[in-house]
Design a protein around this motif. Sequence first.
Motif, PDB file in Angstrom:
ATOM      1  N   ALA A   1      -8.288  22.316  -8.622  1.00 25.00           N
ATOM      2  CA  ALA A   1      -6.953  21.917  -8.155  1.00 25.00           C
ATOM      3  C   ALA A   1      -6.139  22.581  -7.460  1.00 25.00           C
ATOM      4  N   THR A   2      -5.118  21.790  -6.666  1.00 20.89           N
ATOM      5  CA  THR A   2      -4.146  22.371  -5.879  1.00 20.89           C
ATOM      6  C   THR A   2      -3.008  22.338  -6.736  1.00 20.89           C
ATOM      7  N   VAL A   3      -2.562  23.650  -7.216  1.00 24.60           N
ATOM      8  CA  VAL A   3      -1.505  23.671  -8.281  1.00 24.60           C
ATOM      9  C   VAL A   3      -0.273  24.559  -7.427  1.00 24.60           C
ATOM     10  N   LEU A   4       0.817  23.794  -7.319  1.00 27.31           N
ATOM     11  CA  LEU A   4       1.872  24.411  -6.560  1.00 27.31           C
ATOM     12  C   LEU A   4       3.355  24.560  -7.238  1.00 27.31           C
ATOM     13  N   HIS A   5       3.860  25.399  -7.373  1.00 33.01           N
ATOM     14  CA  HIS A   5       5.167  25.578  -8.234  1.00 33.01           C
ATOM     15  C   HIS A   5       6.426  25.164  -6.934  1.00 33.01           C
ATOM     16  N   ASP A   6       7.287  24.534  -7.659  1.00 37.92           N
ATOM     17  CA  ASP A   6       8.701  24.573  -6.909  1.00 37.92           C
ATOM     18  C   ASP A   6       8.466  23.729  -5.732  1.00 37.92           C
ATOM     19  N   GLN A   7       8.068  22.357  -5.595  1.00 39.98           N
ATOM     20  CA  GLN A   7       7.587  21.805  -4.332  1.00 39.98           C
ATOM     21  C   GLN A   7       8.790  20.745  -4.035  1.00 39.98           C
ATOM     22  N   LYS A   8       8.749  20.191  -2.764  1.00 41.83           N
ATOM     23  CA  LYS A   8       9.625  19.055  -2.456  1.00 41.83           C
ATOM     24  C   LYS A   8       8.768  18.222  -1.934  1.00 41.83           C
ATOM     25  N   LEU A   9       8.683  16.933  -2.297  1.00 43.96           N
ATOM     26  CA  LEU A   9       8.115  15.782  -1.746  1.00 43.96           C
ATOM     27  C   LEU A   9       8.862  14.766  -1.228  1.00 43.96           C
ATOM     28  N   PRO A  10       8.332  14.122  -0.308  1.00 48.86           N
ATOM     29  CA  PRO A  10       9.426  13.107   0.604  1.00 48.86           C
ATOM     30  C   PRO A  10       9.357  11.704  -0.491  1.00 48.86           C
TER      31      PRO A  10
ATOM     32  N   GLU B   1       8.753   5.460   1.887  1.00 45.99           N
ATOM     33  CA  GLU B   1       9.577   4.611   2.687  1.00 45.99           C
ATOM     34  C   GLU B   1      10.288   3.407   2.137  1.00 45.99           C
ATOM     35  N   LYS B   2       9.373   2.602   0.944  1.00 44.43           N
ATOM     36  CA  LYS B   2       9.816   1.561   0.477  1.00 44.43           C
ATOM     37  C   LYS B   2      11.131   2.009  -0.452  1.00 44.43           C
ATOM     38  N   TYR B   3      11.281   3.156  -0.933  1.00 42.98           N
ATOM     39  CA  TYR B   3      12.458   3.582  -1.509  1.00 42.98           C
ATOM     40  C   TYR B   3      13.749   4.228  -0.812  1.00 42.98           C
ATOM     41  N   ASP B   4      13.396   4.222   0.507  1.00 38.91           N
ATOM     42  CA  ASP B   4      14.181   5.036   1.289  1.00 38.91           C
ATOM     43  C   ASP B   4      14.381   4.250   2.618  1.00 38.91           C
ATOM     44  N   LEU B   5      14.764   2.727   2.714  1.00 34.42           N
ATOM     45  CA  LEU B   5      15.017   2.231   3.780  1.00 34.42           C
ATOM     46  C   LEU B   5      15.807   2.706   4.707  1.00 34.42           C
ATOM     47  N   LYS B   6      16.852   3.139   4.567  1.00 35.27           N
ATOM     48  CA  LYS B   6      17.762   3.599   5.426  1.00 35.27           C
ATOM     49  C   LYS B   6      17.449   5.130   5.921  1.00 35.27           C
ATOM     50  N   LYS B   7      16.343   5.804   5.424  1.00 35.75           N
ATOM     51  CA  LYS B   7      15.889   7.033   5.677  1.00 35.75           C
ATOM     52  C   LYS B   7      16.919   7.991   5.496  1.00 35.75           C
ATOM     53  N   ARG B   8      17.678   8.030   4.474  1.00 35.14           N
ATOM     54  CA  ARG B   8      18.757   8.962   4.006  1.00 35.14           C
ATOM     55  C   ARG B   8      18.477  10.070   2.737  1.00 35.14           C
ATOM     56  N   ARG B   9      17.342   9.457   2.119  1.00 37.64           N
ATOM     57  CA  ARG B   9      17.066  10.052   1.079  1.00 37.64           C
ATOM     58  C   ARG B   9      16.447  11.459   1.108  1.00 37.64           C
ATOM     59  N   LYS B  10      16.808  12.727   0.424  1.00 40.86           N
ATOM     60  CA  LYS B  10      16.374  13.842   0.698  1.00 40.86           C
ATOM     61  C   LYS B  10      15.033  13.970  -0.096  1.00 40.86           C
ATOM     62  N   PRO B  11      14.018  14.807   0.207  1.00 39.82           N
ATOM     63  CA  PRO B  11      12.881  15.291  -0.554  1.00 39.82           C
ATOM     64  C   PRO B  11      13.291  15.492  -1.952  1.00 39.82           C
ATOM     65  N   ARG B  12      12.389  14.974  -2.867  1.00 34.61           N
ATOM     66  CA  ARG B  12      12.403  15.174  -4.210  1.00 34.61           C
ATOM     67  C   ARG B  12      11.880  16.559  -4.738  1.00 34.61           C
ATOM     68  N   GLN B  13      12.707  17.435  -5.498  1.00 34.46           N
ATOM     69  CA  GLN B  13      12.015  18.472  -6.157  1.00 34.46           C
ATOM     70  C   GLN B  13      11.319  18.481  -7.092  1.00 34.46           C
ATOM     71  N   ILE B  14      10.069  19.004  -7.143  1.00 33.65           N
ATOM     72  CA  ILE B  14       8.927  19.078  -8.550  1.00 33.65           C
ATOM     73  C   ILE B  14       8.734  20.400  -8.820  1.00 33.65           C
ATOM     74  N   ASP B  15       9.061  20.577 -10.252  1.00 33.78           N
ATOM     75  CA  ASP B  15       8.772  21.856 -10.836  1.00 33.78           C
ATOM     76  C   ASP B  15       7.297  22.210 -10.625  1.00 33.78           C
ATOM     77  N   THR B  16       6.283  21.778 -10.843  1.00 36.90           N
ATOM     78  CA  THR B  16       4.868  21.884 -10.655  1.00 36.90           C
ATOM     79  C   THR B  16       4.243  20.670  -9.987  1.00 36.90           C
ATOM     80  N   LEU B  17       3.447  20.701  -8.820  1.00 38.33           N
ATOM     81  CA  LEU B  17       2.754  19.712  -8.348  1.00 38.33           C
ATOM     82  C   LEU B  17       1.398  19.901  -8.701  1.00 38.33           C
ATOM     83  N   VAL B  18       0.466  19.009  -8.908  1.00 39.12           N
ATOM     84  CA  VAL B  18      -0.961  19.175  -9.154  1.00 39.12           C
ATOM     85  C   VAL B  18      -1.566  18.214  -8.300  1.00 39.12           C
TER      86      VAL B  18
END
Length: 137
Positions: free
Chosen positions: A27-36, A39-56
């Motif tokens: 697996a690819t395991v990454l600490h402290d990541q930001k994911l976009p 689009e369906k939750y960000d129709l106005k394109k104003r949402r900042k990426p969400r911080q993830i403690d660990t992404l697998v």
Amino acid sequence: MVKKTDPKWLEAEKLVTMIEKAIDPNATVLHDQKLPVLEKYDLKKRRKPRQIDTLVVTGPSHRPTLTIIEVQKRNSRVELNTFQGWLKKLEEVGAQHLVCVSHLPFPVSVRDLAEAESQKVKLIQLTEVPPDGIPPQ
């Protein structure tokens, strides 16, 4: 790598990341990541990426499976609002699984909601390692 100067919450996040790497070396395991935000939750394109403690990230590159891991190492238990926020984050970033790690027990309200979402949510209580090491299972 966990450093003795890291705050306890960061130590816990890094420890969980190392455990995940050991569980699945492919697996690819990454600490402290930001994911976009999708689009369906960000129709106005104003949402900042969400911080993830660990992404697998597992599976083939053309159809990856994303697991987000949220770690809470505080003096209080995970509140229902916090847990609901993690569920919302799961949807917003398009991940398939959520693992919640806390060093304190989860309240009944969180456990009940996690059980209702059991196909995609797992709760783990991370307890302190006793001075004489990890007991055999």
